[in-house]
Enzyme design. Sequence first.
Site, PDB file in Angstrom:
ATOM      1  N   TYR A  33       0.933  -1.263   0.069  1.00 19.55           N
ATOM      2  CA  TYR A  33       0.097  -0.018  -0.179  1.00 19.55           C
ATOM      3  C   TYR A  33       0.887   1.422   0.092  1.00 19.55           C
ATOM      4  O   TYR A  33       2.195   1.055   0.251  1.00 19.55           O
ATOM      5  CB  TYR A  33      -0.966  -0.078   1.130  1.00 19.55           C
ATOM      6  CG  TYR A  33      -0.406   0.218   2.424  1.00 19.55           C
ATOM      7  CD1 TYR A  33       0.523  -0.586   3.177  1.00 19.55           C
ATOM      8  CD2 TYR A  33      -0.648   1.443   3.214  1.00 19.55           C
ATOM      9  CE1 TYR A  33       1.094  -0.344   4.366  1.00 19.55           C
ATOM     10  CE2 TYR A  33      -0.239   1.924   4.376  1.00 19.55           C
ATOM     11  CZ  TYR A  33       0.647   0.959   5.089  1.00 19.55           C
ATOM     12  OH  TYR A  33       1.245   1.210   6.140  1.00 19.55           O
ATOM     13  N   LYS A 151       6.579  -2.097   1.821  1.00 17.18           N
ATOM     14  CA  LYS A 151       5.359  -1.394   2.597  1.00 17.18           C
ATOM     15  C   LYS A 151       4.090  -2.572   2.403  1.00 17.18           C
ATOM     16  O   LYS A 151       3.227  -2.322   1.802  1.00 17.18           O
ATOM     17  CB  LYS A 151       5.153   0.009   2.044  1.00 17.18           C
ATOM     18  CG  LYS A 151       4.131   0.698   3.049  1.00 17.18           C
ATOM     19  CD  LYS A 151       4.381   2.258   2.486  1.00 17.18           C
ATOM     20  CE  LYS A 151       2.881   3.083   3.161  1.00 17.18           C
ATOM     21  NZ  LYS A 151       3.306   3.144   4.490  1.00 17.18           N
ATOM     22  N   LEU A 207      10.944   0.978   7.278  1.00 16.39           N
ATOM     23  CA  LEU A 207      10.430   1.388   6.062  1.00 16.39           C
ATOM     24  C   LEU A 207      11.400   2.801   5.346  1.00 16.39           C
ATOM     25  O   LEU A 207      11.455   3.834   6.438  1.00 16.39           O
ATOM     26  CB  LEU A 207       8.870   1.767   6.318  1.00 16.39           C
ATOM     27  CG  LEU A 207       8.280   2.234   4.907  1.00 16.39           C
ATOM     28  CD1 LEU A 207       7.941   1.122   4.005  1.00 16.39           C
ATOM     29  CD2 LEU A 207       7.051   2.849   5.017  1.00 16.39           C
TER      30      LEU A 207
HETATM   31  N1  PLP Z   1       7.842   3.475   9.056  1.00 19.05           N
HETATM   32  C1  PLP Z   1       6.469   2.789   9.106  1.00 19.05           C
HETATM   33  C2  PLP Z   1       6.346   1.462   9.520  1.00 19.05           C
HETATM   34  C3  PLP Z   1       5.346   3.372   8.270  1.00 19.05           C
HETATM   35  O1  PLP Z   1       4.320   2.695   8.379  1.00 19.05           O
HETATM   36  C4  PLP Z   1       5.318   4.643   7.668  1.00 19.05           C
HETATM   37  C5  PLP Z   1       4.166   5.170   7.238  1.00 19.05           C
HETATM   38  O2  PLP Z   1       2.995   4.589   7.148  1.00 19.05           O
HETATM   39  C6  PLP Z   1       6.788   5.373   7.932  1.00 19.05           C
HETATM   40  C7  PLP Z   1       7.731   4.871   8.532  1.00 19.05           C
HETATM   41  C8  PLP Z   1       6.836   6.722   7.130  1.00 19.05           C
HETATM   42  O3  PLP Z   1       6.862   6.572   5.877  1.00 19.05           O
HETATM   43  P1  PLP Z   1       6.306   7.809   4.909  1.00 19.05           P
HETATM   44  O4  PLP Z   1       7.243   8.982   5.284  1.00 19.05           O
HETATM   45  O5  PLP Z   1       6.370   7.380   3.411  1.00 19.05           O
HETATM   46  O6  PLP Z   1       4.838   7.879   5.003  1.00 19.05           O
END
Ligand code: PLP
Length: 298
Positions: A33, A151, A207
């Site tokens: 996602y 993700k 992530l």
């Molecule tokens: N880390 C995790 C585990 C996340 O689920 C998310 C966002 O959903 C992020 C970091 C931050 O990622 P982004 O800046 O791309 O939203």
Amino acid sequence: MSRTVYVNGDYMPESDAKISIFDRGFLMADGVYEVTSVLGGKLIDFDGHAKRLERSLTELDMASPISIEDLLAVHRELVTRNEVVDGLVYLQITRGAPADRDFAFPDPNETPSTIVLFTQNKPGLAQSPAAQKGMKVISIEDIRWGRRDIKTVQLLYPSMGKMMAKKAGADDAWMIQDGHVTEGTSNNAYIVKGNKIITRPTSNEILHGITRAAVLRFAQEAQMEVEERLFTIDEAKEADEAFITSASTFVMPVVEIDGVALGDGSPGRVAPRLREIYLEESMKRAVSSRFTFSAKAF
Ligand code: PLP
């Protein structure tokens, strides 16, 4: 107002949207996602999210049912149809719905991927009172799988982490592995010491946040010092400041960790400044959702 959503090529009212009970997203959490924020009707960092989506799909050997150009068109169309000024676009792609439940991946020629997009209205998303106050986090063990760089929709442990935080009277949880902070349940984690911003380097263990990449770039452009290294939760408790980043919270100060106040317990200097810079710079680069704009509107 009933939302218009997008399912496998069609726009429809949310009440008409249906997915098979055999969909692998539902049965196996076999899906990926993205969440892209919308500010003033514009999509923030669409390109970054599209690139990460492609990477997640490639890592899982999952076929994409849509080109990036068409994906952008769907994002714009949904924002326009649902009159989203401030909010989010949620996108999910799963390995589709084979004829029966089976652990083996279905043949992508016989089972097309499922794609779903919907919007969430969040008026005043960038003016969140939490950004003024700062948030409280607790620490919990990181027991997630080893490919957190993909993700996926396997969000049970992050959901449990948020519930643990809620029960403890906090706003979120930071996860710890081998004594070091990995990330927040749905965000990347940072501490500030002096003028230095410290955050864990990217690897399979976190992530690769799209907001993280932008914030670190903007911080360096603003001559702020950035150090990518591991840090412990004890080091975090003694830091001058801490904060998180994500597409939906942008940059959010953290003012308490496991009941220990950071500094005077209110947001410091660096996180609020970074939030300002991030919002300003990302808005400049944002993609207009108005269909009449055929190219990026700045
Ligand atoms: N880390 C995790 C585990 C996340 O689920 C998310 C966002 O959903 C992020 C970091 C931050 O990622 P982004 O800046 O791309 O939203």
